[in-house]
Design an enzyme around this catalytic site. Structure first.
Site, PDB file in Angstrom:
ATOM      1  N   ASP A 257     -11.783   7.680   4.063  1.00  0.00           N
ATOM      2  CA  ASP A 257     -10.582   7.413   4.852  1.00  0.00           C
ATOM      3  C   ASP A 257     -10.239   5.922   4.875  1.00  0.00           C
ATOM      4  O   ASP A 257      -9.241   5.527   5.473  1.00  0.00           O
ATOM      5  CB  ASP A 257     -10.758   7.933   6.279  1.00  0.00           C
ATOM      6  CG  ASP A 257      -9.445   8.042   7.031  1.00  0.00           C
ATOM      7  OD1 ASP A 257      -8.389   8.083   6.370  1.00  0.00           O
ATOM      8  OD2 ASP A 257      -9.469   8.078   8.277  1.00  0.00           O
TER       9      ASP A 257
ATOM     10  N   LYS B 193       0.846  -1.199   0.000  1.00  0.00           N
ATOM     11  CA  LYS B 193       0.000   0.000   0.000  1.00  0.00           C
ATOM     12  C   LYS B 193       0.878   1.243   0.000  1.00  0.00           C
ATOM     13  O   LYS B 193       1.634   1.486   0.944  1.00  0.00           O
ATOM     14  CB  LYS B 193      -0.916  -0.005   1.225  1.00  0.00           C
ATOM     15  CG  LYS B 193      -1.716   1.287   1.419  1.00  0.00           C
ATOM     16  CD  LYS B 193      -2.441   1.282   2.755  1.00  0.00           C
ATOM     17  CE  LYS B 193      -2.970   2.675   3.111  1.00  0.00           C
ATOM     18  NZ  LYS B 193      -3.574   2.725   4.459  1.00  0.00           N
TER      19      LYS B 193
ATOM     20  N   LYS C 268      -9.450  13.518   8.288  1.00  0.00           N
ATOM     21  CA  LYS C 268      -8.970  13.120   9.610  1.00  0.00           C
ATOM     22  C   LYS C 268      -8.855  14.343  10.514  1.00  0.00           C
ATOM     23  O   LYS C 268      -8.564  15.450  10.045  1.00  0.00           O
ATOM     24  CB  LYS C 268      -7.581  12.482   9.495  1.00  0.00           C
ATOM     25  CG  LYS C 268      -7.522  11.129   8.813  1.00  0.00           C
ATOM     26  CD  LYS C 268      -6.072  10.664   8.732  1.00  0.00           C
ATOM     27  CE  LYS C 268      -5.946   9.347   8.005  1.00  0.00           C
ATOM     28  NZ  LYS C 268      -6.433   8.217   8.818  1.00  0.00           N
TER      29      LYS C 268
ATOM     30  N   ASP D 169      -2.152  10.619   3.674  1.00  0.00           N
ATOM     31  CA  ASP D 169      -3.580  10.346   3.811  1.00  0.00           C
ATOM     32  C   ASP D 169      -4.242  11.433   4.641  1.00  0.00           C
ATOM     33  O   ASP D 169      -4.116  11.446   5.866  1.00  0.00           O
ATOM     34  CB  ASP D 169      -3.803   8.971   4.452  1.00  0.00           C
ATOM     35  CG  ASP D 169      -5.280   8.632   4.561  1.00  0.00           C
ATOM     36  OD1 ASP D 169      -6.085   9.258   3.854  1.00  0.00           O
ATOM     37  OD2 ASP D 169      -5.616   7.721   5.340  1.00  0.00           O
TER      38      ASP D 169
ATOM     39  N   ASP E 220       1.770   6.419   5.801  1.00  0.00           N
ATOM     40  CA  ASP E 220       0.736   5.555   5.243  1.00  0.00           C
ATOM     41  C   ASP E 220       1.209   4.813   4.000  1.00  0.00           C
ATOM     42  O   ASP E 220       0.466   4.019   3.443  1.00  0.00           O
ATOM     43  CB  ASP E 220      -0.534   6.350   4.938  1.00  0.00           C
ATOM     44  CG  ASP E 220      -1.794   5.526   5.144  1.00  0.00           C
ATOM     45  OD1 ASP E 220      -1.734   4.522   5.879  1.00  0.00           O
ATOM     46  OD2 ASP E 220      -2.836   5.870   4.567  1.00  0.00           O
TER      47      ASP E 220
ATOM     48  N   ARG F 110      -7.499   0.140   1.138  1.00  0.00           N
ATOM     49  CA  ARG F 110      -8.072  -1.100   0.602  1.00  0.00           C
ATOM     50  C   ARG F 110      -8.622  -0.901  -0.809  1.00  0.00           C
ATOM     51  O   ARG F 110      -8.695  -1.853  -1.592  1.00  0.00           O
ATOM     52  CB  ARG F 110      -9.160  -1.607   1.546  1.00  0.00           C
ATOM     53  CG  ARG F 110     -10.364  -0.700   1.668  1.00  0.00           C
ATOM     54  CD  ARG F 110     -11.230  -1.012   2.875  1.00  0.00           C
ATOM     55  NE  ARG F 110     -10.581  -0.626   4.112  1.00  0.00           N
ATOM     56  CZ  ARG F 110     -11.127  -0.793   5.319  1.00  0.00           C
ATOM     57  NH1 ARG F 110     -12.330  -1.353   5.435  1.00  0.00           N
ATOM     58  NH2 ARG F 110     -10.498  -0.410   6.404  1.00  0.00           N
TER      59      ARG F 110
ATOM     60  N   GLU G  64      -9.242   4.284   2.237  1.00  0.00           N
ATOM     61  CA  GLU G  64      -8.795   4.349   0.843  1.00  0.00           C
ATOM     62  C   GLU G  64      -7.742   3.320   0.489  1.00  0.00           C
ATOM     63  O   GLU G  64      -7.606   2.926  -0.667  1.00  0.00           O
ATOM     64  CB  GLU G  64      -8.250   5.752   0.533  1.00  0.00           C
ATOM     65  CG  GLU G  64      -6.811   6.019   0.948  1.00  0.00           C
ATOM     66  CD  GLU G  64      -6.523   5.874   2.434  1.00  0.00           C
ATOM     67  OE1 GLU G  64      -5.395   5.487   2.778  1.00  0.00           O
ATOM     68  OE2 GLU G  64      -7.434   6.143   3.246  1.00  0.00           O
TER      69      GLU G  64
END
Length: 455
Positions: free
Chosen positions: A306, A224, A236, A229, A247, A310, A308
């Site tokens: 949030d 990933k 967030k 993010d 991230d 996956r 995202e």
């Protein structure tokens, strides 16, 4: 990227270093002179783990003792480089078993690390007069690369810089690389990667690295690569966004492991896939309630922007399965739920194959780089229900790491052996050998597991 520090081939001014457990120290202490014993007792030294004592001589420093807790844990040795005086060089005073000396060298190399891209460290580590094996150096180098990549702020570690890192590895090891960028993702049927990354001024991309001989067992690694993010339109809060440069920790792990596989010439065919994006806020940001297409043909309703990671992994895992590898391993800083369940040090392992999972668990125990298996409890797929699409990208707050893994599993081909690691990639505080910031977790155990399967 950080160089491996803490080692030297120069022994001319090296001082003797005793490395021992508390139990070993007790026997050693009984054999010393009264004067040295008094010196040690005055400092209340008992050889406990994480301790160091300097030994006096006629002309100053004459040696030192490093206290070791668990001799099988690399971090039991990692305090030494910064606990011993700067500028000193050390050679082992006593012969160690080869496996213990290897652990000492790994711990010394990891413990000598400081992230120095923007600020010079306060001091240099003490030096160990040793020549680590190629494997030890490659494992240390892979771990330090992961730390460096995760520590680097997003302005210097965006999608393009992840691509640059992959290209550097490809050049070093004779691998092939292909990068699908921007609207070409739509043209080549990677719509979910494009959807998440389209709002950023830095184009989303899928990085594909291939290495090895087609006749060898095929291993696919997926990481990933969300370089920052914000949470997207489901933004967030400030404290949740503060460390979101990390991230892309899953991508860092996959890249680090790929570099280690290639450096050590593991007899496999390797495919590395990094979907690299920023989850930004802008006029073209994907929205809650949108339905997004995927490479597999499944439609995704966006319950929360949030969630995202996956979404981008959906297309990457589908593509990995299309290559029909023997195994697919994906790494992702995916859920806070995994951290709540297992804490920061213990990555959550999910797998659809008991043999693969058991091999990784055993490797983790063997090299003291653990993972913990969590269940793919398929009844919880009900939490990903959508009224208008094949599934939602999020839903209930219940069993968050489990539902995230179940979501990913929907994009793995039937019969494909797969494991997913939900990893924190971060140290919240300072510990010997583990400075605050980016961390490689389960990288050494992943390597040990792959060696067991293929070497």
């Amino acid at each position: 990227m950080s160089q491996i520090n803490g080692f030297t081939s120069e022994t001319r001014n090296a001082l003797p270093l005793h490395v021992m457990t508390r139990e070993q120290y007790a026997g050693w202490r009984a054999q010393q002179s009264d004067a040295l014993g008094a010196w040690l007792d005055a400092q209340r030294f008992n050889g406990s783990g994480g301790s160091v004592v300097l030994l006096p001589g006629e002309h100053g420093l004459a040696g030192a003792i490093v206290g070791v807790g668990d001799p099988g844990d690399v971090y039991s040795y990692a305090h030494a480089p910064f606990a011993l005086p700067e500028g000193t060089v050390w050679t082992l005073a006593d012969a160690l078993a080869p496996e213990i000396e290897t652990l000492l060298q790994l711990g010394w190399g990891l413990g000598s690390y400081r992230f120095a891209r923007y600020r010079k460290p306060n001091r240099a580590p003490a030096q160990l007069a040793a020549t680590p094996s190629a494997e030890v150096r490659d494992v240390i180098a892979a771990s330090l690369r992961v730390r460096d990549w995760v520590n680097t702020p997003t302005e210097d570690m965006g999608p393009q810089q992840l691509e640059d890192a992959a290209r550097e590895l490809a050049t070093a090891h004779g691998a092939q690389i292909e990068v699908i960028t921007g609207d070409a993702l739509l043209e080549q049927n990677f719509p979910s990667i494009h959807a998440v990354g389209r709002a950023s001024h830095r184009a989303p991309r899928l990085i594909v690295l291939r290495w090895g001989n087609p006749g060898q067992p095929h291993v696919a690694l997926v990481g990933k690569g969300v370089c920052f993010d914000t949470g997207g339109l489901d933004i967030k809060p400030g404290d949740g966004m503060r460390n979101m440069k990390k991230d892309m920790g899953g991508a860092a792990h996959a890249l680090g492991l790929a570099g280690l596989i290639m450096a050590q010439q593991l007899p496999v065919q390797l495919t590395l896939l990094i979907p690299a994006v920023e989850n930004a806020i802008g006029p073209d940001a994907f929205r809650p309630g949108e339905v997004i297409a995927t490479r597999k043909g499944l439609s995704i309703e966006i319950d929360n922007t949030d969630a995202e990671g996956r979404v981008i992994l959906a297309d990457a895992l589908t593509y990995a399965s299309e290559q029909q590898p023997e195994i697919v391993l994906d790494f992702a800083t995916l859920t806070g739920a995994a951290r709540i369940a297992l804490g920061p040090d213990l990555p959550a392992l999910f797998s659809n194959d008991d043999t693969l999972a058991q091999q990784w668990l055993q490797a983790g125990e063997s090299v003291r780089d653990p993972v913990w298996r969590m269940p793919l409890w398929r009844p919880y797929l009900r939490y990903l229900h959508s009224n208008i699409a094949d599934l939602a990208n999020a839903g209930s707050r219940m069993a968050g790491s489990v539902t995230a893994a179940l979501y990913l599993e929907r994009f793995i081909a039937e019969g494909q052996t797969w494991a997913h690691l939900d990893v924190y990639a971060w140290n919240d505080g300072e510990r010997p050998g583990r400075p605050a910031g980016g961390e490689a977790l389960a990288l050494r155990s992943a390597w040990a597991m792959l060696k067991t399967r293929y070497a």
